[in-house]
Write a protein that holds these residues in place. Structure first.
Motif, PDB file in Angstrom:
ATOM      1  N   GLY A  86       1.812   6.667  -6.612  1.00 20.20           N
ATOM      2  CA  GLY A  86       0.665   7.226  -7.375  1.00 20.20           C
ATOM      3  C   GLY A  86       0.743   8.392  -7.465  1.00 20.20           C
ATOM      4  O   GLY A  86       0.888   9.162  -8.538  1.00 20.20           O
TER       5      GLY A  86
ATOM      6  N   HIS B 296      -7.737   4.973  -7.583  1.00 22.58           N
ATOM      7  CA  HIS B 296      -8.103   4.698  -6.012  1.00 22.58           C
ATOM      8  C   HIS B 296      -6.035   5.938  -6.127  1.00 22.58           C
ATOM      9  O   HIS B 296      -5.691   6.434  -4.564  1.00 22.58           O
ATOM     10  N   TYR B 297      -4.848   4.949  -6.406  1.00 25.25           N
ATOM     11  CA  TYR B 297      -3.968   5.700  -5.607  1.00 25.25           C
ATOM     12  C   TYR B 297      -2.979   6.595  -6.797  1.00 25.25           C
ATOM     13  O   TYR B 297      -2.192   7.844  -5.735  1.00 25.25           O
TER      14      TYR B 297
ATOM     15  N   SER C 208     -11.391   8.154  -3.431  1.00 25.88           N
ATOM     16  CA  SER C 208     -11.221   7.156  -2.017  1.00 25.88           C
ATOM     17  C   SER C 208     -12.468   5.602  -2.193  1.00 25.88           C
ATOM     18  O   SER C 208     -13.241   5.238  -3.596  1.00 25.88           O
TER      19      SER C 208
ATOM     20  N   GLU D  11       0.419   4.437  -3.078  1.00 29.54           N
ATOM     21  CA  GLU D  11       0.732   5.264  -2.885  1.00 29.54           C
ATOM     22  C   GLU D  11       1.993   5.978  -3.347  1.00 29.54           C
ATOM     23  O   GLU D  11       2.118   7.248  -3.163  1.00 29.54           O
TER      24      GLU D  11
ATOM     25  N   ASN E 229      -6.301   9.748  -6.586  1.00 25.01           N
ATOM     26  CA  ASN E 229      -7.383   9.610  -4.829  1.00 25.01           C
ATOM     27  C   ASN E 229      -8.051   9.652  -5.113  1.00 25.01           C
ATOM     28  O   ASN E 229      -8.836  10.178  -3.661  1.00 25.01           O
TER      29      ASN E 229
ATOM     30  N   GLN F  52       6.943  10.881  -2.897  1.00 28.80           N
ATOM     31  CA  GLN F  52       6.779  10.612  -4.458  1.00 28.80           C
ATOM     32  C   GLN F  52       8.339   8.776  -4.695  1.00 28.80           C
ATOM     33  O   GLN F  52       8.758   9.360  -3.598  1.00 28.80           O
TER      34      GLN F  52
ATOM     35  N   HIS G  44       0.994  -1.249  -0.398  1.00 29.95           N
ATOM     36  CA  HIS G  44      -0.110   0.275   0.113  1.00 29.95           C
ATOM     37  C   HIS G  44       1.190   1.404   0.087  1.00 29.95           C
ATOM     38  O   HIS G  44       0.580   2.415  -0.857  1.00 29.95           O
ATOM     39  N   GLU G  45       2.194   1.343   0.774  1.00 31.38           N
ATOM     40  CA  GLU G  45       2.690   2.451   1.266  1.00 31.38           C
ATOM     41  C   GLU G  45       3.053   2.939  -0.395  1.00 31.38           C
ATOM     42  O   GLU G  45       3.634   3.653  -0.956  1.00 31.38           O
TER      43      GLU G  45
ATOM     44  N   ARG H 114       2.463  16.076  -3.254  1.00 33.48           N
ATOM     45  CA  ARG H 114       2.186  14.270  -2.442  1.00 33.48           C
ATOM     46  C   ARG H 114       3.917  13.483  -2.258  1.00 33.48           C
ATOM     47  O   ARG H 114       4.950  13.965  -3.328  1.00 33.48           O
TER      48      ARG H 114
END
Length: 117
Positions: free
Chosen positions: A12, A74-75, A80, A9, A78, A44, A5-6, A42
């Motif tokens: 993304g 999602h990634y 939800s 993120e 962004n 990267q 997930h990280e 964000r």
């Protein structure tokens, strides 16, 4: 090592800053108006990691387009999981299961890539 997930993120954010080779539309499949207009940056991933994850995402796109679209929404964009479920007129659980399948596929491809280098 980071969890998937990280990693996604960070990827993304990297992909959203136009580094990605994966061809995705910034307005995907009826999601116009759902995407927040943000200008804040964000964190990267590195270019090396971004390119590697990009390759995994590109393979997902060829085999499971709906799951690819979910990863992008999602990634990268962004959106939800709840908004995606509402737009697709299904439950959050259905979207979460689809996301888990996509993550499993990406992890499998990453594992294959890492073992062959």
């Amino acid at each position: 090592m980071r969890d998937i997930h990280e990693s996604l993120e960070l990827w993304g954010a990297w992909a959203a800053s136009e580094n990605s080779g994966v061809d995705f539309s910034p307005i995907a499949a009826g999601f116009k108006g759902l995407l927040p207009q943000t200008s804040k940056s964000r964190l990267q991933c590195s270019d090396d990691e971004g390119v590697m994850i990009d390759g995994c995402i590109a393979r997902l796109k060829k085999i499971r387009f709906d799951e690819y679209e979910l990863i992008i929404l999602h990634y990268v964009l962004n959106v939800s999981l709840r908004k995606i479920a509402k737009k697709r007129k299904c439950s959050d659980g259905t979207i979460r299961k689809e996301l888990q399948r996509a993550l499993g596929f990406i992890l499998g491809v990453m594992h294959l890539i890492n073992n062959h280098i």
